[in-house]
Write an enzyme that holds these catalytic residues in place. Structure first.
Site, PDB file in Angstrom:
ATOM      1  CB  SER A  54      -0.610  25.262  17.280  1.00 40.90           C
ATOM      2  OG  SER A  54      -0.749  23.950  16.767  1.00 40.90           O
TER       3      SER A  54
ATOM      4  CG  HIS B  14      -4.591  27.125  16.703  1.00 39.63           C
ATOM      5  ND1 HIS B  14      -5.535  27.931  16.099  1.00 39.63           N
ATOM      6  CD2 HIS B  14      -4.126  26.296  15.748  1.00 39.63           C
ATOM      7  CE1 HIS B  14      -5.621  27.606  14.820  1.00 39.63           C
ATOM      8  NE2 HIS B  14      -4.771  26.622  14.570  1.00 39.63           N
TER       9      HIS B  14
ATOM     10  CG  ASP C  13      -3.673  23.004  14.444  1.00 37.02           C
ATOM     11  OD1 ASP C  13      -2.553  23.333  14.874  1.00 37.02           O
ATOM     12  OD2 ASP C  13      -4.410  23.782  13.803  1.00 37.02           O
TER      13      ASP C  13
ATOM     14  CG  MET D 172      -5.054  18.208  11.087  1.00 37.09           C
ATOM     15  SD  MET D 172      -3.275  18.031  10.785  1.00 37.09           S
ATOM     16  CE  MET D 172      -2.722  19.635  11.376  1.00 37.09           C
TER      17      MET D 172
ATOM     18  CG  HIS E   5      -7.312  25.405  12.036  1.00 36.25           C
ATOM     19  ND1 HIS E   5      -5.969  25.460  11.680  1.00 36.25           N
ATOM     20  CD2 HIS E   5      -8.009  25.474  10.878  1.00 36.25           C
ATOM     21  CE1 HIS E   5      -5.883  25.574  10.369  1.00 36.25           C
ATOM     22  NE2 HIS E   5      -7.098  25.575   9.850  1.00 36.25           N
TER      23      HIS E   5
ATOM     24  CG  MET F 219      -6.793  22.288   9.076  1.00 38.91           C
ATOM     25  SD  MET F 219      -5.096  22.228   9.635  1.00 38.91           S
ATOM     26  CE  MET F 219      -5.386  22.086  11.402  1.00 38.91           C
TER      27      MET F 219
ATOM     28  CG  MET G  89      -4.229  27.988   6.515  1.00 47.80           C
ATOM     29  SD  MET G  89      -3.941  27.583   8.251  1.00 47.80           S
ATOM     30  CE  MET G  89      -2.619  26.406   8.102  1.00 47.80           C
TER      31      MET G  89
ATOM     32  CG  ASP H 126      -2.492  28.114  11.838  1.00 50.56           C
ATOM     33  OD1 ASP H 126      -3.536  27.433  11.840  1.00 50.56           O
ATOM     34  OD2 ASP H 126      -1.409  27.717  12.306  1.00 50.56           O
TER      35      ASP H 126
END
Ligand code: DX5
Ligand code: ZN
Length: 222
Positions: A15, A40, A42, A44, A73, A75, A144, A179
């Site tokens: 990540s 990965h 992330d 956000m 991913h 979020m 998660m 994760d």
């Protein structure tokens, strides 16, 4: 467009959240040369989670420097609204949260029609029943094991109890990604439960020798 590695192998997806954002391309090159297949990413938005990271403009630049499978991913609230921008930027996969798309059938189909694989994610407090109806439509389920928003948190052991029931629902041909807080000792817990895809941020990027950190996680899964 890269393809999600076929099931039957244990894959580690570093990540970038714990990487040095001031030199992301070289950080990614380091884990790529260590032999991983997936990265990965992330994303956000400061609404779905109390943190803000990167978006399509940064991913589009990173795309030029890496051949890795971009496992994004999201979020974020309203992932359907932003999916096209992430696909255009070059992601190979989009995982979104069931908490913000409770009826994801059409969205999953739209992602597949756009040529990317689709993943559903559930937070530690979200029961497996929330994804039961849709899990078999996806290519990967992300469980998660931390509350989303930050790297370097401690592994929530109870959340790993969902792996077995998810594996019973999806069978052997859909990946189960874990994760949050993954390191060699936690990898040794989640793989025997049925996980085959391990996100690791802090356990890799906080170490000076990233290749060894990745090997240590792989060794713990054997
Ligand atoms: C947290 C992210 C995770 C996290 C993993 O919201 O979804 O991917 O960065 O990082 P570590 O492995 O440090 O927990
Ligand atoms: Zn993540």
């Amino acid at each position: 467009m890269n393809k999600l590695p076929k099931t039957g192998t244990i894959e580690i997806a570093p990540s970038i959240l714990s990487a040095d954002f001031a030199k992301l391309a070289s950080e990614i090159a380091e884990v790529e040369s260590a032999g991983v297949k997936m990265l990965h990413l992330d994303v956000m938005d400061g609404h779905f989670v109390p943190n803000i990271t990167i978006g399509p403009p940064v991913i589009a630049k990173l795309r030029k420097h890496s051949k890795l499978f971009f496992d994004s991913h999201l979020m974020i609230n309203e992932p359907e609204k932003y999916a096209d921008a992430f696909i255009k930027a070059g992601v190979d996969h989009i995982t979104f949260h069931i908490e913000v798309v409770p009826e994801p059938k059409d969205f999953i189909k739209r992602l597949h029609d756009s040529g990317v694989t689709a993943g559903l994610c559930l937070n530690p407090e979200t029961p497996v029943s929330a994804i039961e109806k849709y899990a078999s439509l996806t290519d990967m389920i992300l469980i998660m094991t931390v509350h989303p928003g930050f790297g370097g948190q401690s592994f929530i052991r109870e959340a790993a109890e969902k792996i077995k029931p998810v594996r019973q629902i999806v069978g052997p041909d859909i990946r189960i990604e874990i994760d949050g807080g993954i390191n060699p000792e936690n990898a040794a817990i989640v793989v025997p439960l049925g996980a085959d895809t391990l996100v690791a941020g802090n356990a890799i990027f906080s170490k000076p020798n990233r290749k060894k950190a990745i090997e240590d996680i792989h060794k713990a899964c054997r």
